[in-house]
Motif scaffolding. Structure first.
Motif, PDB file in Angstrom:
ATOM      1  N   THR A  83       0.822  -1.204   0.000  1.00  0.00           N
ATOM      2  CA  THR A  83       0.000   0.000   0.000  1.00  0.00           C
ATOM      3  C   THR A  83       0.862   1.261   0.000  1.00  0.00           C
ATOM      4  O   THR A  83       0.595   2.209  -0.724  1.00  0.00           O
ATOM      5  CB  THR A  83      -0.919   0.009   1.237  1.00  0.00           C
ATOM      6  N   LEU A  84       1.892   1.258   0.814  1.00  0.00           N
ATOM      7  CA  LEU A  84       2.780   2.413   0.925  1.00  0.00           C
ATOM      8  C   LEU A  84       4.223   1.944   0.973  1.00  0.00           C
ATOM      9  O   LEU A  84       4.511   0.854   1.469  1.00  0.00           O
ATOM     10  CB  LEU A  84       2.472   3.196   2.211  1.00  0.00           C
ATOM     11  N   PRO A  85       5.145   2.741   0.477  1.00  0.00           N
ATOM     12  CA  PRO A  85       6.557   2.391   0.625  1.00  0.00           C
ATOM     13  C   PRO A  85       6.985   2.519   2.079  1.00  0.00           C
ATOM     14  O   PRO A  85       6.245   3.029   2.917  1.00  0.00           O
ATOM     15  CB  PRO A  85       7.260   3.439  -0.249  1.00  0.00           C
ATOM     16  N   GLY A  94       7.610  17.293  13.532  1.00  0.00           N
ATOM     17  CA  GLY A  94       7.338  18.629  14.041  1.00  0.00           C
ATOM     18  C   GLY A  94       6.105  19.248  13.426  1.00  0.00           C
ATOM     19  O   GLY A  94       5.602  20.254  13.902  1.00  0.00           O
ATOM     20  N   SER A  95       5.614  18.631  12.337  1.00  0.00           N
ATOM     21  CA  SER A  95       4.400  19.133  11.683  1.00  0.00           C
ATOM     22  C   SER A  95       3.701  17.973  11.000  1.00  0.00           C
ATOM     23  O   SER A  95       4.302  16.925  10.739  1.00  0.00           O
ATOM     24  CB  SER A  95       4.754  20.211  10.645  1.00  0.00           C
ATOM     25  N   LEU A  96       2.420  18.148  10.734  1.00  0.00           N
ATOM     26  CA  LEU A  96       1.615  17.137  10.054  1.00  0.00           C
ATOM     27  C   LEU A  96       0.803  17.787   8.957  1.00  0.00           C
ATOM     28  O   LEU A  96       0.379  18.936   9.070  1.00  0.00           O
ATOM     29  CB  LEU A  96       0.662  16.439  11.032  1.00  0.00           C
ATOM     30  N   VAL A 175      -2.049  10.958   6.339  1.00  0.00           N
ATOM     31  CA  VAL A 175      -1.431  11.814   7.350  1.00  0.00           C
ATOM     32  C   VAL A 175       0.069  11.749   7.108  1.00  0.00           C
ATOM     33  O   VAL A 175       0.695  10.698   7.282  1.00  0.00           O
ATOM     34  CB  VAL A 175      -1.765  11.357   8.776  1.00  0.00           C
ATOM     35  N   THR A 176       0.657  12.859   6.669  1.00  0.00           N
ATOM     36  CA  THR A 176       2.086  12.888   6.366  1.00  0.00           C
ATOM     37  C   THR A 176       2.832  13.697   7.419  1.00  0.00           C
ATOM     38  O   THR A 176       2.294  14.651   7.977  1.00  0.00           O
ATOM     39  CB  THR A 176       2.359  13.494   4.974  1.00  0.00           C
ATOM     40  N   ALA A 177       4.075  13.297   7.670  1.00  0.00           N
ATOM     41  CA  ALA A 177       4.889  13.936   8.707  1.00  0.00           C
ATOM     42  C   ALA A 177       5.937  14.834   8.083  1.00  0.00           C
ATOM     43  O   ALA A 177       6.423  14.590   6.982  1.00  0.00           O
ATOM     44  CB  ALA A 177       5.565  12.871   9.558  1.00  0.00           C
ATOM     45  N   GLN A 199       6.535   9.719   3.389  1.00  0.00           N
ATOM     46  CA  GLN A 199       6.353  10.533   4.592  1.00  0.00           C
ATOM     47  C   GLN A 199       5.019  10.238   5.279  1.00  0.00           C
ATOM     48  O   GLN A 199       4.674  10.883   6.267  1.00  0.00           O
ATOM     49  CB  GLN A 199       6.394  12.030   4.229  1.00  0.00           C
ATOM     50  N   VAL A 200       4.258   9.273   4.750  1.00  0.00           N
ATOM     51  CA  VAL A 200       2.926   8.977   5.281  1.00  0.00           C
ATOM     52  C   VAL A 200       3.038   8.183   6.575  1.00  0.00           C
ATOM     53  O   VAL A 200       3.635   7.105   6.606  1.00  0.00           O
ATOM     54  CB  VAL A 200       2.094   8.204   4.241  1.00  0.00           C
ATOM     55  N   VAL A 201       2.476   8.732   7.640  1.00  0.00           N
ATOM     56  CA  VAL A 201       2.459   8.062   8.936  1.00  0.00           C
ATOM     57  C   VAL A 201       1.362   7.005   8.963  1.00  0.00           C
ATOM     58  O   VAL A 201       1.544   5.892   9.441  1.00  0.00           O
ATOM     59  CB  VAL A 201       2.243   9.080  10.071  1.00  0.00           C
TER      60      VAL A 201
END
Length: 216
Positions: A83-85, A94-96, A175-177, A199-201
């Motif tokens: 589904t995701l790498p 520090g941000s989302l 939701v990316t970090a 970067q997907v959490v």
């Protein structure tokens, strides 16, 4: 006729015992991470990821054997690597950024036009388009869509889509970090250009393809 024997009930029992052990190992890794100092966070984080992968593999093996032997499935779905790498973002974001896509089909255009015109008639000052265009809310679908999506939050439209003559299609939420928050207005010209799957959490998908078995 093949001489290769299929899986047995004993294989299912072995798989479920392996799944239980993987569950215990996953929880133990999480507990160790929670109990350790900040200096050991990276090591413990690696142990949690490894335990997660082991749990996912054990769950998949059990689910497959359960289906082959008993024609049954589990109610659990553990997201896999297809589904995701692999995540390569910061350990302590520090941000989302929350990226949402929802697809709709306009199945009843007259209902959509009616609802848009109704909004204009009830409170013309609340409509976020110019007065001249608002007069076409009941005749022009482009204008009507602007009125509807300007009046209601996306979540409200999602729960009331039938009232607006819409039919739900596929949907996804990422939701990316990130390390630092974006500067005001920095990405407005191309809001989805920088979406990086690595970067997907976490990610949540909705699609009828899952129900029909068309998508693995």
């Amino acid at each position: 006729m093949s001489d290769i024997a299929g899986p047995t009930a004993a294989d299912v029992r072995t798989a479920v015992e392996a799944l239980k052990a993987a569950l215990d190992g996953h929880l133990a890794a999480i507990e160790r991470r929670a109990a350790e100092s900040d200096d050991d966070t990276a090591v413990r984080e690696g142990e949690v990821h490894a335990a997660f992968d082991e749990l996912a593999a054990a769950g998949e093996a059990y689910d497959e054997l359960l289906y082959q032997v008993y024609d049954e499935v589990t109610p659990f779905e553990i997201p896999g690597g297809d589904t995701l790498p692999e995540y390569v973002g910061p350990d302590s974001p520090g941000s989302l950024s929350v990226l949402i896509r929802r697809d709709y089909t306009v199945v009843e255009p007259q209902r959509l036009l009616f609802q848009a015109q109704r909004i204009v008639d009830l409170d013309p000052e609340s409509v976020e388009i110019d007065e001249e265009r608002a007069e076409d809310a009941g005749r022009d679908l482009h204008v009507a869509l602007g009125v509807i999506f300007g009046e209601f939050e996306p979540d409200e439209i999602a729960t009331r889509h039938q009232e607006f003559g819409l039919e739900e299609g596929d949907a996804t939420l990422w939701v990316t970090a990130g390390d630092e928050p974006s500067e005001p207005g920095e990405w407005l010209s191309a809001p989805f250009e920088g979406a990086d799957p690595e970067q997907v959490v976490c990610r949540f998908d909705v699609s009828t393809a899952f129900d029909d078995g068309e998508f693995d």
